[in-house]
Design an enzyme around this catalytic site. Structure first.
Site, PDB file in Angstrom:
ATOM      1  N   ASN A   1       0.828  -1.206   0.000  1.00 26.92           N
ATOM      2  CA  ASN A   1       0.000   0.000   0.000  1.00 26.92           C
ATOM      3  C   ASN A   1       0.865   1.261   0.000  1.00 26.92           C
ATOM      4  OD1 ASN A   1      -2.207  -1.691   0.106  1.00 26.92           O
ATOM      5  ND2 ASN A   1      -2.507  -1.491   2.312  1.00 26.92           N
TER       6      ASN A   1
ATOM      7  N   GLU B   1      -2.403  -3.691  -5.629  1.00 23.92           N
ATOM      8  CA  GLU B   1      -3.798  -3.849  -5.158  1.00 23.92           C
ATOM      9  C   GLU B   1      -4.694  -2.693  -5.607  1.00 23.92           C
ATOM     10  OE1 GLU B   1      -3.904  -4.723  -0.932  1.00 23.92           O
ATOM     11  OE2 GLU B   1      -3.095  -6.730  -1.292  1.00 23.92           O
TER      12      GLU B   1
ATOM     13  N   TYR C   1      -4.293 -13.514   2.397  1.00 21.82           N
ATOM     14  CA  TYR C   1      -3.881 -13.639   3.798  1.00 21.82           C
ATOM     15  C   TYR C   1      -4.934 -14.472   4.518  1.00 21.82           C
ATOM     16  CZ  TYR C   1      -0.601  -9.830   2.849  1.00 21.82           C
ATOM     17  OH  TYR C   1       0.409  -9.056   2.332  1.00 21.82           O
TER      18      TYR C   1
ATOM     19  N   GLU D   1       1.839 -11.597  -2.651  1.00 17.36           N
ATOM     20  CA  GLU D   1       1.620 -11.398  -1.213  1.00 17.36           C
ATOM     21  C   GLU D   1       0.834 -12.597  -0.718  1.00 17.36           C
ATOM     22  OE1 GLU D   1       0.211  -7.671   0.397  1.00 17.36           O
ATOM     23  OE2 GLU D   1       1.115  -6.551  -1.257  1.00 17.36           O
TER      24      GLU D   1
ATOM     25  N   GLN E   1       5.545 -10.538   5.113  1.00 17.51           N
ATOM     26  CA  GLN E   1       6.686  -9.874   4.553  1.00 17.51           C
ATOM     27  C   GLN E   1       7.931 -10.562   5.099  1.00 17.51           C
ATOM     28  OE1 GLN E   1       6.235  -5.553   4.683  1.00 17.51           O
ATOM     29  NE2 GLN E   1       4.152  -5.675   3.915  1.00 17.51           N
TER      30      GLN E   1
HETATM   31  O1  AHR Z   1       1.459  -6.758   3.456  1.00 16.24           O
HETATM   32  C1  AHR Z   1       0.656  -5.809   4.087  1.00 16.24           C
HETATM   33  C2  AHR Z   1      -0.298  -5.104   3.131  1.00 16.24           C
HETATM   34  O2  AHR Z   1      -1.235  -6.038   2.668  1.00 16.24           O
HETATM   35  C3  AHR Z   1       0.298  -4.542   1.869  1.00 16.24           C
HETATM   36  O3  AHR Z   1       0.806  -3.260   2.040  1.00 16.24           O
HETATM   37  C4  AHR Z   1      -0.884  -4.513   0.939  1.00 16.24           C
HETATM   38  O4  AHR Z   1      -0.505  -4.629  -0.405  1.00 16.24           O
HETATM   39  C5  AHR Z   1      -1.765  -5.644   1.419  1.00 16.24           C
HETATM   40  O5  AHR Z   1      -3.070  -5.244   1.576  1.00 16.24           O
END
Ligand code: AHR
Length: 504
Positions: free
Chosen positions: A73, A174, A245, A293, A352
């Site tokens: 982001n 995104e 996620y 991600e 990350q």
């Molecule tokens: O990884 C954390 C955040 O998750 C990133 O900045 C974004 O791309 C996603 O929503």
């Protein structure tokens, strides 16, 4: 009742060669990932440039091959030029995405120096939120153009005469998400991405470009977003991104353990959509997936909420999730899904790397340690070699709210025929019951067991902390053995295992 999982394995069940880029990670200017993570001048382990050498060592041990940078982001409001040139002249700016202050002490040149030390390939994201074609071209020329034009001469003046030769570039981040600075509709983004990709290719035809797909399979635009964006950009890009996620919600362990079912569905759906566009366009090439991600992330926890009000801190504690044994099992099973899709997933990034939803944690001025999730990633990155083999699984199921029923076991294998190394990655996702493993290895010409490791803890919520960094680590699984070409052994409930075999 014996609960047996039978895995059918054959050297002919080839999916694709293991792709090194499957084991990528992500460094965003977010929380303490950069400042206090990879970079902490004055730390006893910092090198002359301010990089923590203990973090560099753990990054290498993790087996990370590529690193996406600088966001996330963050990138959608980032001015890359703020982060180059004399450090004392760089401006501080508000970062809207994480309500923080970005000091710009670390920028492109510092990241490239770090990437070289870490031995990783960079993947660079351009800002298509507040910016567009012109700034994307500028950063590309600064990074990759040979000396002789304004921006490459500026790079040289900043101490880097040789072009960096960054191959992988993300066209924004995104852009489907309403939270994104400069969020766009699929049509708006498709146009911007196409124009940017065309110009970037004119500058450097050899680039590998990643266009934004969906930020989750739950987005209302999932599917139509990919179709719209790819219809406009198909010839200009190589990959479409996917982000996912997962987290245990409301104590629902079973659904969480089955998270890879969503990842499988996500990848299969994006591939189907890309191939549909391919058919419509009568195109030759296939678009690959960049799963850039993915991780476990407890987004509902307080530390995931950016600060509010007048305070714009530098490198605040954000998204510093502490991972438990069950999270590590899920990370291991997501890697199984990614490997299984190696025919179409060309690149992936664990999000990350340090401190921010990360396998590596650091204390300011203090130690660095491995979270539970470090272990399945490091072992998979180290031992996946040769060809990925699909594994046919005959296993009991377990009920869960999100997917109905899911297979209790999931697995993938890799086979390095030249070296004679067969490696099996297998997970028992059943929250309660042990499984007996049965695998016929006859088709591999007499393999013997090298090592069997299982990550499991009797308390699925056990975690690794600074004071107890080795609470959850993979242990030798002595129940696993090979006799007369048959592999057998016990897989505890909520466990991830690595079984290494060698021919002869
Ligand atoms: O990884 C954390 C955040 O998750 C990133 O900045 C974004 O791309 C996603 O929503």
């Amino acid at each position: 009742m014996t609960r047996t999982v039978t895995l059918a394995l054959h050297p002919a069940f080839r999916v694709a060669p293991v792709r090194p880029r499957t084991f990528g990670a992500f460094v965003e200017h977010l929380g303490r990932c950069v400042y206090g993570g990879i970079f902490e001048p004055g730390h006893p382990a910092a090198d002359e440039a301010g990089f923590r050498t203990d973090v560099l060592e753990l990054t290498r041990e993790l087996g990370v091959t590529s690193v996406r940078y600088p966001g996330g982001n963050f990138v959608s409001g980032y001015r890359w030029e703020d982060g180059v040139g004399p450090v004392e002249e760089r401006p501080a700016r508000h970062d809207l995405a994480w309500h923080s202050t970005e000091p710009n002490t670390v920028g492109l040149d510092e990241f490239m120096a770090w990437a070289e030390r870490a031995g990783v390939e960079p993947m660079y994201a351009v800002n298509l939120g507040t910016r567009g074609v012109s700034e994307a071209l500028d950063v590309l020329q600064y990074a990759n153009a040979p000396q002789g034009i304004a921006l490459s001469d500026e790079r040289a003046a900043n101490g880097h005469p040789e072009p960096y030769g960054i191959r992988m570039w993300c066209l924004g981040n995104e852009m489907d998400g309403p939270w994104q600075t400069g969020h766009k509709t699929a049509e708006e983004y498709a146009r911007t991405a196409a124009e940017t990709a065309r110009a970037m290719r004119q500058e450097d035809p050899g680039l590998e470009l990643v266009v934004c797909g969906s930020s989750s399979s739950q987005m209302p635009t999932f599917g139509t977003w990919e179709a719209t964006v790819l219809a406009e950009t198909y010839d200009l890009v190589d990959m479409v991104s996917a982000h996912a996620y997962y987290a245990e919600k409301d104590g629902d362990q079973a659904s969480f353990l089955a998270s890879a079912d969503d990842m499988d569905h996500f990848i299969d759906s994006v591939v189907a959509t890309a191939d549909h566009v391919r058919a419509e366009l009568k195109a030759e090439k296939r678009i690959m997936v960049s799963f850039d991600e993915w991780n476990v992330w407890y987004q509902h926890r307080a530390e995931s909420r950016p600060p509010e009000g007048d305070d714009w801190p530098v490198a605040p504690v954000l998204l510093e999730d502490t991972y438990n044994a069950m999270d590590a099992v899920v990370v291991g099973s997501l890697l199984i899904s990614l490997l299984r899709h190696s025919d179409r997933v060309a690149s992936a990034s664990l999000a990350q790397l340090v401190n921010v939803i990360a396998p590596i944690m650091t204390a300011p001025g203090g130690e660095a340690w491995r979270q539970t999730t470090f272990h399945p990633f490091a072992l998979t990155a180290r031992h996946a070699a040769g060809e990925v083999l699909d594994v046919r699984i005959d296993a009991p199921t377990f009920a869960n709210e999100r997917f109905g029923t899911s297979s209790a076991a999931d697995a993938v294998a890799t086979w390095d025929e030249t070296a004679g190394d067969l490696t099996l990655f297998v997970v028992n996702r059943d929250p309660e019951r042990e499984l007996d493993l049965a695998v016929d290895l006859a088709d591999f010409g007499g393999v013997s067991l090298v090592e069997a490791l299982t990550l499991h803890h009797e308390d699925p919520y056990a975690a690794n902390t600074q004071d107890a960094p080795d609470t959850v680590t993979p242990q030798a699984n002595d129940s696993i053995r090979v006799e007369d070409g048959r592999l057998s052994g016990a897989l505890p409930a909520i466990s991830w295992s690595l079984v290494r075999l060698h021919r002869g």
